[in-house]
Write an enzyme that holds these catalytic residues in place. Structure first.
Site, PDB file in Angstrom:
ATOM      1  N   TYR A   1      -5.726  -7.441  -6.074  1.00 27.96           N
ATOM      2  CA  TYR A   1      -7.175  -7.193  -6.017  1.00 27.96           C
ATOM      3  C   TYR A   1      -7.748  -7.627  -4.677  1.00 27.96           C
ATOM      4  O   TYR A   1      -7.609  -8.783  -4.264  1.00 27.96           O
ATOM      5  CB  TYR A   1      -7.853  -7.953  -7.147  1.00 27.96           C
ATOM      6  CG  TYR A   1      -9.265  -7.495  -7.453  1.00 27.96           C
ATOM      7  CD1 TYR A   1      -9.498  -6.544  -8.421  1.00 27.96           C
ATOM      8  CD2 TYR A   1     -10.352  -8.045  -6.794  1.00 27.96           C
ATOM      9  CE1 TYR A   1     -10.787  -6.133  -8.739  1.00 27.96           C
ATOM     10  CE2 TYR A   1     -11.650  -7.638  -7.100  1.00 27.96           C
ATOM     11  CZ  TYR A   1     -11.856  -6.683  -8.067  1.00 27.96           C
ATOM     12  OH  TYR A   1     -13.137  -6.296  -8.376  1.00 27.96           O
TER      13      TYR A   1
ATOM     14  N   TYR B   1     -13.289   1.241  -4.049  1.00 30.83           N
ATOM     15  CA  TYR B   1     -13.533   0.032  -4.823  1.00 30.83           C
ATOM     16  C   TYR B   1     -14.068   0.451  -6.181  1.00 30.83           C
ATOM     17  O   TYR B   1     -15.246   0.784  -6.326  1.00 30.83           O
ATOM     18  CB  TYR B   1     -14.514  -0.898  -4.104  1.00 30.83           C
ATOM     19  CG  TYR B   1     -14.716  -2.185  -4.871  1.00 30.83           C
ATOM     20  CD1 TYR B   1     -13.630  -3.001  -5.166  1.00 30.83           C
ATOM     21  CD2 TYR B   1     -15.961  -2.569  -5.315  1.00 30.83           C
ATOM     22  CE1 TYR B   1     -13.794  -4.188  -5.889  1.00 30.83           C
ATOM     23  CE2 TYR B   1     -16.136  -3.746  -6.027  1.00 30.83           C
ATOM     24  CZ  TYR B   1     -15.043  -4.552  -6.311  1.00 30.83           C
ATOM     25  OH  TYR B   1     -15.212  -5.701  -7.027  1.00 30.83           O
TER      26      TYR B   1
END
Ligand SMILES: [Zn+2]
Lengths: 384, 135
Positions: free
Chosen positions: A289, A339
């Site tokens: 992440y 994102y």
């Protein structure tokens, strides 16, 4: 069949996604429906067979709306994991657990967002959660970038990590995006000069340390291992799954526990590896992440790829590139593909283990996928 | 500027700050300080707490310098500093704040080049908010 816990009891058999862009014309619900239907089509499973759903908070499309719109059957399991981007991997973990113990048989996890064209959460001054906002926002610590920059400065100070280390992360993601036609940054290479001269967002984080604000949706389909053998694609097994909320943790602004530089990754990792048949040395490719570059060295330490304080140095010598020690975020990640609160990392892990990534790691058989670090998090080990 | 959106646990901190006092919550049974404030003690599970005065001296644990895009009131003062201060007499209590030139000065009143991790600071108050000046 007797199964030892979750290990390889379930598999991801379908993935789907919308386009990724700064602005997409469709609304969030429509994007969610399209991604889910694409994932079911990929699996060769009819919508009426779906009986389980999992999403994570900050998802605006309600389960009820999705189930109604797409035509799911009776649902017997649904869950929503807290803390935004920390929940991406947990959606798969929750479905795996539900299916492995017989609560459901076909699960769908998804994320649909309009962060590219919608409002940014930090601009909302009317809905401030008293804890922790009262302790941070009056002082101008307003955005997630500011909160993570605070940890980044301390991390650099304690361990000698440098902006070049952060650049290595940004570059690896951008290089992979340059191989991925679906990536927002597909035709936009990054150089060290561009990075070092870019504008600051919150020193020590610059523009290229921050993820892309993107519109887009993704989904995946998970079933038990027996059923998985009959699907269109080779199964990608959920080998291990974990969540992590450390003792005395305090959300993304976690300056208030004994050791703010050992975040939720450390807690998730202990459980993840305890239930795995392999170790960090055996991971062929990782999807970590990357809402901010600095989360990557912190995560590399937490998940055991290097020692504490060594995450910056780990990025040296092309370690995160294809052919390196740990090829990273091979779709371009949140920094350069899109994102979408980390769900693209889940689907990219599946692509790698199917052998269908646009930046394929030859022979990839194991993949780590992680969710947001800093917030209570989750992670998956996938294998083919 | 944003004002603190307080809750029942945090309100005493702000009430003391409005009187120019820096106090932190501590367990009334085992003495353990805790921050942010909350209903009970993680060490001994006691619900009894008191608000302990602290010296107001501390050291900078970390800092950032935000640049726009920011909310308008903050964008006008950017780039400014935001620090985390570790309290000298309660090292595990860390407070987010700003280092300013003098009490009541703007967020950008001190050259950010003068800020260092480990620098000594002490608390001052303006408009009910604690601020920090270099010691
Ligand atoms: Zn106590």
């Amino acid at each position: 069949m007797a199964v030892a816990g979750l290990k390889d009891a379930t598999a991801i058999v379908g993935i789907g996604q919308s386009a990724f862009a700064k602005h997409l014309p469709q609304d969030e619900k429509t994007l969610a429906c399209r991604a889910v239907l694409a994932a079911l089509e990929d699996a060769g499973i009819a919508p009426g067979e779906v009986d389980a759903l999992a999403s994570y908070t900050m998802e605006e499309t309600d389960e009820v709306e999705l189930a109604k719109a797409v035509g799911f059957g009776d649902l017997t399991f649904f869950s929503k994991v807290g803390y935004g981007g920390g929940g991406s991997c947990a959606t798969v973990g929750h479905l795996a657990a539900a299916i492995a113990c017989g609560q459901a048989s076909v699960g769908v996890a998804w994320r649909s967002r309009k962060r590219g064209s919608g409002p940014r959460p930090w601009t909302n001054t009317t809905v401030q959660l008293p804890t922790p906002a009262q302790w941070t926002r009056p002082f101008g610590l307003l955005r997630p970038a500011d909160e993570i920059a605070m940890l980044t400065r301390r991390y650099m100070h304690e361990y000698g990590a440098t902006r070049d280390h952060l650049f290595n992360v940004a570059l690896a993601c951008r290089n992979r995006a340059n191989q991925n036609p679906a990536a927002v940054m597909y035709e936009r290479p990054l150089t060290r000069e561009m990075y070092m001269t870019s504008r600051w967002i919150s020193e020590p984080l610059c523009l290229f340390d921050n993820c892309l604000e993107t519109d887009g949706a993704l989904a995946c389909v998970i079933v038990g291992r027996e059923r998985a053998r009959d699907c269109r694609h080779a199964p990608v097994y959920v080998h291990s799954a974990a969540q992590g909320l450390p003792a005395q943790h305090h959300g993304m602004v976690n300056y208030w526990n004994d050791d703010p530089l050992t975040g939720p990754a450390w807690t998730a990792a202990r459980h993840l590896w305890k239930h795995a048949d392999f170790t960090p040395d055996d991971v062929d490719v990782a999807q970590v992440y990357d809402a901010f570059t600095a989360l990557v060295p912190l995560s590399l330490e937490g998940y055991g790829f290097c020692g504490r304080g060594e995450g910056g140095a780990f990025t040296e010598g092309g370690a995160l590139e294809i052919g390196g020690r740990l090829p990273l975020n091979t779709s371009g990640g949140g920094l350069s593909e899109a994102y979408v609160h980390g769900f693209n990392l889940v689907n990219e892990g599946v692509k790698q283990l199917r052998g269908s990534s646009t930046a394929q790691v030859p022979g990839a058989a194991t993949c780590l996928v992680t969710a947001g670090e800093g917030v209570p998090t989750s992670a998956l080990l996938l294998r083919n | 500027m944003l004002t603190p959106v307080t809750d029942g646990d945090g309100a005493p901190f702000w009430e003391y700050a409005a009187q120019g006092e820096l106090r932190v919550q501590a367990c009334a049974d085992c003495g353990e300080p805790r921050f942010p404030p909350r209903p009970c003690c993680a060490h001994c599970q006691s619900f009894a707490s008191r608000w302990r005065a602290v010296s107001g001296r501390g050291r900078i644990w970390s800092y950032v310098v935000p640049h726009p895009p920011l909310l308008p009131d903050y964008a006008q003062q950017a780039p400014y500093n935001v620090v985390v201060v570790e309290l000298e007499d309660a090292p595990r209590i860390r407070l987010v704040g700003n280092v300013v030139d003098h009490a009541g000065a703007a967020l950008n009143s001190l050259d950010t080049q003068r800020i260092r991790i480990g620098a000594r600071v002490h608390v001052v108050f303006a408009d009910g908010l604690p601020q920090w000046v270099l010691a």
